[in-house]
Design an enzyme around this catalytic site. Sequence first.
Site, PDB file in Angstrom:
ATOM      1  N   SER A 297      16.793  54.257  45.488  1.00  0.00           N
ATOM      2  CA  SER A 297      18.240  54.265  45.406  1.00  0.00           C
ATOM      3  C   SER A 297      18.744  55.039  44.186  1.00  0.00           C
ATOM      4  O   SER A 297      18.532  56.243  44.073  1.00  0.00           O
ATOM      5  CB  SER A 297      18.716  52.809  45.394  1.00  0.00           C
ATOM      6  OG  SER A 297      20.095  52.703  45.531  1.00  0.00           O
ATOM      7  N   ASP A 308      16.047  68.736  40.535  1.00  0.00           N
ATOM      8  CA  ASP A 308      16.748  69.867  41.145  1.00  0.00           C
ATOM      9  C   ASP A 308      17.313  70.829  40.111  1.00  0.00           C
ATOM     10  O   ASP A 308      17.441  72.027  40.366  1.00  0.00           O
ATOM     11  CB  ASP A 308      17.872  69.364  42.051  1.00  0.00           C
ATOM     12  CG  ASP A 308      17.356  68.824  43.370  1.00  0.00           C
ATOM     13  OD1 ASP A 308      16.132  68.879  43.599  1.00  0.00           O
ATOM     14  OD2 ASP A 308      18.169  68.329  44.175  1.00  0.00           O
ATOM     15  N   LYS A 322      15.245  56.160  49.850  1.00  0.00           N
ATOM     16  CA  LYS A 322      16.476  55.525  50.316  1.00  0.00           C
ATOM     17  C   LYS A 322      17.636  56.473  50.047  1.00  0.00           C
ATOM     18  O   LYS A 322      17.972  56.742  48.899  1.00  0.00           O
ATOM     19  CB  LYS A 322      16.718  54.201  49.599  1.00  0.00           C
ATOM     20  CG  LYS A 322      18.025  53.518  50.028  1.00  0.00           C
ATOM     21  CD  LYS A 322      18.256  52.236  49.267  1.00  0.00           C
ATOM     22  CE  LYS A 322      19.546  51.564  49.734  1.00  0.00           C
ATOM     23  NZ  LYS A 322      20.756  52.324  49.354  1.00  0.00           N
TER      24      LYS A 322
END
Length: 539
Positions: A297, A308, A322
């Site tokens: 989460s 990223d 998730k």
Amino acid sequence: MSSSRSRFYIAVALLAACTLAGGAFATLLFASPERESPPLDEYADILTTLSEWSPQPVAPEQFVYASIHGMLSRLDPHTAFLEPEDFSAMREKQQGSFFGLGIQIQKRMGRITVIAPMEGTPAYKLGIRAGDIITHIEDEEIKEDVTTDDVVRKLRGPKGSQVTITIRRAGIDEPLRMTITRAEIPTFSVRYAFMMTPEVGYLLLADFTHTSSRELKAAIERLQKQGMKKLLLDLRGNPGGVLDQSVDVADVFLERGSKIVYTRGRTSSSAQDYGAPGDGLHFDQPLVVLVSRGSASASEIVAGAIQDHDRGLIVGQRTWGKGLVQSVYTLPYGAGLALTTAKYYTPSGRWIQRDYSDLLAYVNPDDHDGTGEETTTEAPRKEGEVFYTDAGRLVYAAGGITPDVVVKNNRDSKLLTQLLARNLPFYFAVNWLVKHPDVPRDVAVTPAMREEFFKFAETAKFSTADELRRTWNDDPNHDLVDLAIRVELVNAKYGLEAGWGVRATGDAQVQKALTLFGEAERIAALPKKKNPPARAAKN
């Protein structure tokens, strides 16, 4: 208990914990005033029949709650009805504090045992110690069948109120009776923060509550004053929590304006983009982030954004997977509804949700990154849809965040597992400190101390000292037994954070991470593309 069955129960607990709440709790949700349809008439008839004719009397709300659970089970595994007690506990946890004594307790060998007092709390000030056994609350004896949750409920209460407990302590024959005034007890998200080397700080973020980012910033500033120039951020086992806090935590490590996460759903209101506001503390030094299958989460949002944007190195094992956001609604009578209303995506466009069509497989996944006999380091598996980072590195949407460096952590000791099942290292440490109170923080387990431990285990009717000695000699990982004894000694003497520091010396993932700051620095220095493509071209 078998390892696979144990993993199943751990996964179920994680599934219940990893609600990603989109912002604050929603307003009170009431039923629609529209007229009842025939199916609702049928439901009312069945409810009445059950109430009147079931073999044993059952409260109507139990039937209603069971039917709600069944209805929501047809949706995704993270949409959940929260009964009043569970909803209250969830809100209390995310609020970041409660009123109580300030002790961590567990049920060990059928007895409610203090694991550690929290520094500065009423229990700490009155001298409650690790190993103390609570036998009575308000002169009422604690029975063997009582649960830890039952005891916690009795110990908590309004701020300023008092509770009297009776404890038994190793080395003291008479029981100790104490009256303690309840106070506000913080539930820290930053569980531990300390220096591992003169330049490397370690920080364990256990979950995401409304105080997480504030705690994180305070801990980083404290470590920087102690000379920290590199940070090891541990998100292993962190099940997530409040969405806004994942944004605020990621903001500490990213450049202002960097996209952190975005959400998309069926309604226009569920489309939200979250960027780094650049408020307050900004940590721009070498960063390594540890993750595991238990990281879910909000933890995955932070790890995904750091990866990223090529901000640091992600190390460990693939995360839970998730990618759903829940809006939490307050229902009448104190219940709650955590309803999945959107999907979230990492800055590169990855949706990391793992397939949940098979619920059993979802809560008990095969951990391909975690198999094998030895602790190893390897390149990540190239699985899933491929995306680009800002610097053009390939990352994968493979049901979770795939680490940049996969580090397995599978060393195990059958002897230690059996000893821990009986809590023998813990009880040995408590009794050892009665006779040897001057245990240093860097305590080593000598052959003489180990022999005392074997005799202690024999007294506890676990096994004979001779048999334990033979088993220890034959165990290829018997150093883990010594490490467990050291950890419990330091826990009991100096507190859980000090004990965690000792544990880290035998943690293969932590020790490998300490060698990777050069690679983390190299990745952070890579030239970034202004408009990196969202997806890699398919061959």
